[in-house]
Scaffold this active site. Structure first.
Site, short mmCIF file in Angstrom:
data_model
loop_
_atom_site.label_atom_id
_atom_site.label_comp_id
_atom_site.label_asym_id
_atom_site.label_seq_id
_atom_site.Cartn_x
_atom_site.Cartn_y
_atom_site.Cartn_z
N HIS A 159 -39.11 47.51 102.75
CA HIS A 159 -40.09 48.10 102.00
C HIS A 159 -39.71 47.99 100.44
CE1 HIS A 159 -40.89 50.78 105.48
NE2 HIS A 159 -42.19 50.07 105.32
N CYS A 246 -37.61 57.69 103.18
CA CYS A 246 -38.63 57.69 104.47
C CYS A 246 -38.76 59.02 104.99
CB CYS A 246 -37.82 56.80 105.32
SG CYS A 246 -36.88 55.57 104.40
C1 CIR Z 1 -39.74 50.99 110.77
O1 CIR Z 1 -39.34 49.82 111.03
O2 CIR Z 1 -40.91 51.37 110.61
C2 CIR Z 1 -38.51 52.21 110.66
N1 CIR Z 1 -37.57 51.61 111.71
C3 CIR Z 1 -38.01 52.56 109.62
C4 CIR Z 1 -39.06 52.91 108.56
C5 CIR Z 1 -38.27 53.31 107.50
N2 CIR Z 1 -39.14 53.72 106.42
C6 CIR Z 1 -39.32 53.71 105.12
O3 CIR Z 1 -38.15 53.03 104.39
N3 CIR Z 1 -40.22 54.29 104.43
#
Ligand code: CIR
Length: 252
Positions: A159, A246
């Site tokens: 991201h 996150c």
């Molecule tokens: C994903 O791949 O969507 C989750 N395993 C990790 C998401 C992390 N989110 C973020 O950095 N905003």
């Protein structure tokens, strides 16, 4: 300041992975780290509402990806990973008492982790999870509210906020291997230490910063700028490609 968080899912071992190999994930440690994260936010004066676990939704602890909360409205995203789209309905229900809601719709995809808001500028990373159609929809939704939306090309990380976050309204911390510093030339740019590629992800809670433990070299650089930094160990959540931003939706 308020935060919405969500308890770790029992299915977290089946999380989406893009850049990391699957490692065995200890749910008890992940839950403890998440509890410490909630407590760290509370210690910074944040009023934290923790939503109950969504057992079947492996990545649902990562609430940041499901919504963008502005002072004037909240925008419910359409997450780039199809497995994550069912996460948004309970977040919409939780946010509707705080904000009027708008929605990103197909064919747009958008993860909140790709959206870095600094004052009235909304920077959107064009990643595997967020596309130009989402940038156009955000432009339409925000055009009368005096925000400027910028779509940014980015490198090989999950991201935009893996690559860059803001320390204050004037300063960004970024990893130049994952995002071109010239895109942020209107700000003072600090760069992560080369030994700590994941050190760019920082939560701003008012004037205080919440930071993942394990990035001492970059942390020293941030502190040398006069910032007060609280650290939390996110190492187990990091196995699911999560970090500090996150795990919460923060808003006034
Ligand atoms: C994903 O791949 O969507 C989750 N395993 C990790 C998401 C992390 N989110 C973020 O950095 N905003």
């Amino acid at each position: 300041m308020k935060a919405i968080t969500r308890a770790v899912s029992s299915a977290m071992q089946q999380c989406e992975l893009t850049h990391l190999d699957r490692q065995s994930l200890d749910l008890n440690i992940a839950r403890k780290q998440h509890e410490n994260y909630n407590q760290a936010l509370r210690n910074l004066g944040v009023d934290v509402t923790e939503l109950p676990e969504q057992r079947e939704l492996a990545d649902s602890v990562f609430v940041e990806d499901t919504a963008l909360v502005f002072d004037e409205l909240a925008i419910i995203t359409r997450p780039g990973a199809a497995s994550r789209r069912p996460e948004t309905s309970t977040i919409a229900a939780a946010l509707q008492t705080h904000r009027s809601l708008s929605h990103i719709s197909a064919p747009a995809i958008l993860d909140g982790g790709d959206v870095l808001v600094i004052d009235r500028d909304v920077h959107v990373g064009l990643s595997s999870r967020s596309n130009r159609e989402a940038v156009s929809q955000l432009q339409r939704l925000l055009k009368d509210l005096d925000y400027t939306v910028h779509g940014l090309e980015m490198g090989q990380c999950l991201h935009l906020k893996t690559a860059v976050t803001a320390l204050d309204e004037q300063t960004v911390l970024l990893n130049p291997d994952w995002v071109d510093p010239s895109l942020f030339q209107r700000y003072k740019v600090l760069t992560t230490h080369p030994d700590e590629p994941f050190a760019a992800n920082v939560v701003r809670a008012g004037s205080r910063l919440l930071y993942g433990a394990g990035y001492p070299k970059t942390q020293a650089l941030v502190e040398a700028q006069g910032h007060t930094v609280t650290t939390v160990d996110m190492s187990e959540l990091a196995k699911a490609e999560g970090a500090v931003t996150c795990c919460s939706l923060l808003f006034d």
